[in-house]
Design a protein around this motif. Structure first.
Motif, short mmCIF file in Angstrom:
data_model
loop_
_atom_site.label_atom_id
_atom_site.label_comp_id
_atom_site.label_asym_id
_atom_site.label_seq_id
_atom_site.Cartn_x
_atom_site.Cartn_y
_atom_site.Cartn_z
N ALA A 60 0.84 -1.19 0.00
CA ALA A 60 0.00 0.00 0.00
C ALA A 60 0.88 1.25 0.00
O ALA A 60 1.92 1.30 0.66
N PHE A 61 0.43 2.27 -0.73
CA PHE A 61 1.15 3.53 -0.82
C PHE A 61 0.15 4.68 -0.70
O PHE A 61 -1.04 4.54 -1.01
N GLU A 62 0.66 5.85 -0.25
CA GLU A 62 -0.17 7.04 -0.18
C GLU A 62 0.66 8.26 -0.51
O GLU A 62 1.82 8.38 -0.10
N ARG A 63 0.04 9.17 -1.28
CA ARG A 63 0.72 10.44 -1.62
C ARG A 63 -0.34 11.52 -1.78
O ARG A 63 -1.23 11.42 -2.62
N GLU A 64 -0.26 12.54 -0.94
CA GLU A 64 -1.17 13.68 -0.99
C GLU A 64 -2.63 13.24 -1.06
O GLU A 64 -3.42 13.74 -1.86
N GLY A 65 -2.98 12.28 -0.20
CA GLY A 65 -4.35 11.81 -0.12
C GLY A 65 -4.70 10.71 -1.10
O GLY A 65 -5.75 10.07 -0.97
N GLU A 66 -3.86 10.48 -2.09
CA GLU A 66 -4.10 9.41 -3.07
C GLU A 66 -3.56 8.09 -2.51
O GLU A 66 -2.41 8.02 -2.10
N TRP A 96 6.25 8.68 -2.26
CA TRP A 96 5.11 7.89 -1.80
C TRP A 96 5.41 7.36 -0.40
O TRP A 96 6.52 6.93 -0.12
N ALA A 97 4.40 7.37 0.47
CA ALA A 97 4.59 6.85 1.83
C ALA A 97 3.92 5.48 1.95
O ALA A 97 2.80 5.27 1.44
N ARG A 98 4.60 4.57 2.63
CA ARG A 98 4.01 3.28 2.96
C ARG A 98 3.54 3.32 4.41
O ARG A 98 4.11 4.05 5.23
#
Length: 293
Positions: free
Chosen positions: A199-205, A257-259
């Motif tokens: 799973a990844f997240e970037r600026e709410g995505e 991207w943040a995990r």
């Protein structure tokens, strides 16, 4: 004191299923341990252990005696420490954790605790497989991930960020992924979590990428070593840059991207009073995780 040592020895024999292993743990010879257990059975007039060529297991009477003996042992040790609240703790604390977590995060943080309580003995069990806390007489286990353990109570002590890593050697051959979806075209090194989707997240995505590991390792450090060797891309908990990241041989990927971070919990066995020394140790670690090693 003799009765205390006898109870302690019996408890370890019953939990380990081995007189020789318990003897080593208690600093006795096997013959000494066997004689102490035999004398205990003679004194009680009951057979506590069933001995076979493969293992030593408690009889029905032995299991009942074990439960009461362990309660007495814990009570005696805590009684000693309760009058020393805020002072030197004594006794033995058995703490279990994955080997990588122990090497990189926990053991380096224990120096101050051992200096505060020089009379307290720590037995550190570096185990990458989950243990039976009651059977192995573990006072507290440090575990990574959101684990569910019906035989223990948990206390969250910290979180550790995840990073995506690959060696420069691998990237020179395979190219560097620019988006999480690009990982599907790369060789993936799976770690102990066994999770196929990253799973990844970037600026709410939020994005989840299903990945089939080409290599699976049941230890985080082993996965990193495989990445260093150029076998593929791994995801691993990492609180601070590794030497291989600093010298450029390991390259962080998808840094925009943040995990999800890895949760770290302390697990205490159910059915036994949480030991004062174990609670103190966990409180010390929890406070210390806010500071670098």
């Amino acid at each position: 004191m003799k009765d205390f040592l006898t109870l302690r020895l019996y408890a370890r024999v019953a939990r380990l299923g081995s007189i020789s292993a318990a003897a080593r743990e208690c600093g006795l010879s096997q013959s000494q341990a066997s004689r102490i257990v035999a004398d205990l059975e003679d004194g009680l007039g009951a057979r506590l252990l069933s001995r076979t060529t493969r293992a030593v297991v408690p009889t029905e009477a032995g299991a009942e005696f074990l439960a009461r003996a362990e309660a007495i042992l814990d009570a005696i040790e805590d009684a000693r420490n309760v009058v020393r609240e805020g002072e030197d703790l004594q006794g033995l604390v058995r703490i279990s954790m994955p080997s990588t977590m122990g090497y990189l995060e926990v053991i380096p943080r224990l120096t101050g605790f051992t200096e505060l309580h020089p009379a307290l003995r720590l037995q550190i069990l570096l185990e990458d497989q989950r243990q039976d806390l009651v059977r192995d007489a573990v006072d507290v286990a440090i575990r990574l991930g959101t684990l569910s353990d019906a035989s223990a109570t948990a206390q969250k002590i910290t979180t550790i960020p995840r990073v995506i890593l690959a060696s420069r050697r691998y990237l020179d051959k395979a190219g560097e992924p620019i988006t999480p979806a690009d990982l599907t075209h790369h060789r993936i090194i799976g770690g102990p979590s066994g999770v196929a989707a990253w799973a990844f997240e970037r600026e709410g995505e939020k994005v989840a990428v299903d990945l089939q590991p080409h290599i699976s390792v049941n230890d985080n450090e082993g996965a990193v070593v495989a990445a260093i060797a150029g076998m593929g891309i791994c995801s691993t908990p990492c609180r601070r840059p590794r030497p291989e990241m600093l010298d450029g041989s390991l390259v962080p990927l998808l840094t925009d991207w943040a995990r999800p971070p890895v949760e770290v919990h302390a697990y205490f066995p159910l059915g036994r009073q949480t030991r004062i020394a174990a609670r103190s140790l966990v409180a010390y670690l929890k406070a210390g995780f806010g500071e670098p090693v």
